[in-house]
Design a protein around this motif. Structure first.
Motif, PDB file in Angstrom:
ATOM      1  N   GLY A   1      57.241  43.723  32.718  1.00 25.63           N
ATOM      2  CA  GLY A   1      57.283  44.822  33.677  1.00 25.63           C
ATOM      3  C   GLY A   1      56.451  45.948  33.110  1.00 25.63           C
ATOM      4  N   TYR A   2      57.114  47.090  32.856  1.00 29.22           N
ATOM      5  CA  TYR A   2      56.404  48.194  32.211  1.00 29.22           C
ATOM      6  C   TYR A   2      55.907  47.737  30.845  1.00 29.22           C
ATOM      7  N   ARG A   3      54.693  48.158  30.532  1.00 30.67           N
ATOM      8  CA  ARG A   3      54.091  47.822  29.245  1.00 30.67           C
ATOM      9  C   ARG A   3      53.543  49.091  28.615  1.00 30.67           C
ATOM     10  N   SER A   4      53.938  49.381  27.388  1.00 32.05           N
ATOM     11  CA  SER A   4      53.428  50.564  26.686  1.00 32.05           C
ATOM     12  C   SER A   4      51.948  50.366  26.352  1.00 32.05           C
ATOM     13  N   PRO A   5      51.242  51.459  26.074  1.00 33.17           N
ATOM     14  CA  PRO A   5      49.832  51.309  25.665  1.00 33.17           C
ATOM     15  C   PRO A   5      49.675  50.416  24.431  1.00 33.17           C
ATOM     16  N   GLU A   6      50.615  50.508  23.487  1.00 32.93           N
ATOM     17  CA  GLU A   6      50.538  49.680  22.288  1.00 32.93           C
ATOM     18  C   GLU A   6      50.709  48.197  22.642  1.00 32.93           C
ATOM     19  N   GLU A   7      51.658  47.899  23.520  1.00 33.96           N
ATOM     20  CA  GLU A   7      51.858  46.515  23.953  1.00 33.96           C
ATOM     21  C   GLU A   7      50.614  45.999  24.678  1.00 33.96           C
ATOM     22  N   GLN A   8      50.009  46.867  25.505  1.00 36.28           N
ATOM     23  CA  GLN A   8      48.819  46.467  26.250  1.00 36.28           C
ATOM     24  C   GLN A   8      47.673  46.138  25.299  1.00 36.28           C
ATOM     25  N   ASP A   9      47.459  47.006  24.306  1.00 38.60           N
ATOM     26  CA  ASP A   9      46.382  46.754  23.348  1.00 38.60           C
ATOM     27  C   ASP A   9      46.641  45.484  22.536  1.00 38.60           C
ATOM     28  N   SER A  10      47.901  45.222  22.221  1.00 39.36           N
ATOM     29  CA  SER A  10      48.237  43.999  21.498  1.00 39.36           C
ATOM     30  C   SER A  10      47.908  42.767  22.341  1.00 39.36           C
TER      31      SER A  10
ATOM     32  N   ASN B   1      50.986  49.520  32.702  1.00 35.86           N
ATOM     33  CA  ASN B   1      51.087  50.735  31.893  1.00 35.86           C
ATOM     34  C   ASN B   1      51.656  51.920  32.665  1.00 35.86           C
ATOM     35  N   TYR B   2      51.701  51.805  33.980  1.00 35.38           N
ATOM     36  CA  TYR B   2      52.190  52.896  34.832  1.00 35.38           C
ATOM     37  C   TYR B   2      53.482  52.509  35.550  1.00 35.38           C
ATOM     38  N   GLY B   3      54.083  51.381  35.131  1.00 34.27           N
ATOM     39  CA  GLY B   3      55.345  50.938  35.720  1.00 34.27           C
ATOM     40  C   GLY B   3      55.212  50.428  37.134  1.00 34.27           C
ATOM     41  N   LEU B   4      54.028  49.926  37.491  1.00 32.36           N
ATOM     42  CA  LEU B   4      53.753  49.506  38.860  1.00 32.36           C
ATOM     43  C   LEU B   4      53.492  48.004  38.994  1.00 32.36           C
ATOM     44  N   ALA B   5      53.766  47.229  37.936  1.00 31.59           N
ATOM     45  CA  ALA B   5      53.487  45.791  37.986  1.00 31.59           C
ATOM     46  C   ALA B   5      54.554  45.004  37.237  1.00 31.59           C
ATOM     47  N   ILE B   6      54.734  43.772  37.703  1.00 32.43           N
ATOM     48  CA  ILE B   6      55.636  42.823  37.043  1.00 32.43           C
ATOM     49  C   ILE B   6      54.940  41.473  36.967  1.00 32.43           C
ATOM     50  N   ASP B   7      55.382  40.643  36.038  1.00 30.12           N
ATOM     51  CA  ASP B   7      54.953  39.250  35.947  1.00 30.12           C
ATOM     52  C   ASP B   7      56.201  38.389  36.034  1.00 30.12           C
ATOM     53  N   PHE B   8      56.063  37.208  36.616  1.00 32.07           N
ATOM     54  CA  PHE B   8      57.211  36.318  36.740  1.00 32.07           C
ATOM     55  C   PHE B   8      56.859  34.911  36.303  1.00 32.07           C
TER      56      PHE B   8
ATOM     57  N   GLU C   1      63.303  48.240  42.444  1.00 32.96           N
ATOM     58  CA  GLU C   1      64.110  47.787  43.593  1.00 32.96           C
ATOM     59  C   GLU C   1      63.518  46.520  44.207  1.00 32.96           C
ATOM     60  N   LYS C   2      62.205  46.497  44.394  1.00 38.38           N
ATOM     61  CA  LYS C   2      61.542  45.329  44.995  1.00 38.38           C
ATOM     62  C   LYS C   2      61.595  44.126  44.055  1.00 38.38           C
ATOM     63  N   GLN C   3      61.534  44.367  42.752  1.00 36.43           N
ATOM     64  CA  GLN C   3      61.676  43.288  41.771  1.00 36.43           C
ATOM     65  C   GLN C   3      63.038  42.616  41.939  1.00 36.43           C
ATOM     66  N   ASP C   4      64.093  43.414  42.070  1.00 34.52           N
ATOM     67  CA  ASP C   4      65.435  42.863  42.239  1.00 34.52           C
ATOM     68  C   ASP C   4      65.556  42.084  43.545  1.00 34.52           C
ATOM     69  N   LEU C   5      64.937  42.600  44.610  1.00 36.48           N
ATOM     70  CA  LEU C   5      64.929  41.870  45.887  1.00 36.48           C
ATOM     71  C   LEU C   5      64.167  40.555  45.762  1.00 36.48           C
ATOM     72  N   LEU C   6      63.079  40.559  45.019  1.00 36.36           N
ATOM     73  CA  LEU C   6      62.290  39.343  44.792  1.00 36.36           C
ATOM     74  C   LEU C   6      63.155  38.275  44.125  1.00 36.36           C
TER      75      LEU C   6
END
Length: 184
Positions: A70-79, A103-110, A49-54
């Motif tokens: 946004g959300y990143r799987s463990p495999e994506e993170q290790d890559s 990895n916990y759905g609590l961060a985004i990059d822009f 919701e806050k991402q959309d407001l941003l």
């Protein structure tokens, strides 16, 4: 008098011992329950919701942004962690799988989106022409929405990064805690 003190001491130790047994027993059970919780598979609803407001609030002041991660799987993170280490490229993160709020759905990059739909990571750019860095304006909007900004970090400046921790550390999240555990 000595017998009363001895009896009181024994009574106190029995009560304390019983309390610790119950507390430890409940703590172990609770911890096991936490560890069995599955990892999220997307952004936490409040973060989304806050991402959309941003995006909307940045657009209102003439800044177009793109959420690049946004959300990143463990495999994506290790890559990503492997870049600049086991794979070619520059180091882009110091966090291995399970060590990032992504990895916990609590961060985004822009990043900034230009009129021709290209994307730039230029923290000095001022396309809305108000004399302020568009990047820092977006970061301020994010902070006003409740995000913590990676550009404020003391050691490693992560300018594209916004996160909502809800008071949870990475260790808490690894143990199974989730934001709904902390919200009244």
């Amino acid at each position: 008098m000595k017998n009363i003190r001895t009896a009181f001491s024994v009574f106190f130790l029995l009560i304390l011992g019983g309390f610790l047994f119950v507390w430890v027993g409940n703590e172990v059970t609770f911890r096991e329950e936490l560890l069995t919780r599955s990892l999220p598979s997307g952004l936490y609803s409040i973060v989304e919701e806050k991402q959309d407001l941003l995006i909307d609030q940045a657009s209102e002041i003439g800044i177009e942004i793109l959420i690049t991660d946004g959300y990143r799987s463990p495999e994506e993170q290790d890559s990503l962690h492997g870049q600049g280490r086991t794979m070619s490229g520059s180091i882009v993160t110091y966090a291995e799988a399970g060590e990032s709020y992504h990895n916990y759905g609590l961060a985004i990059d822009f990043a900034l989106r230009l009129d021709d739909d290209s994307v730039v990571w230029d923290i000095e750019r001022d396309d809305n022409g108000n004399g302020e860095s568009d990047w820092f304006e977006v970061a301020m909007i994010g902070k006003n929405l409740g995000f913590d900004w990676g550009g404020d970090w003391q050691r490693f400046k992560d300018y594209p990064h916004l996160e909502m921790t809800f008071g949870l550390s990475i260790r808490d999240l690894q143990r199974g805690w989730r934001p709904e555990d902390k919200i009244d």
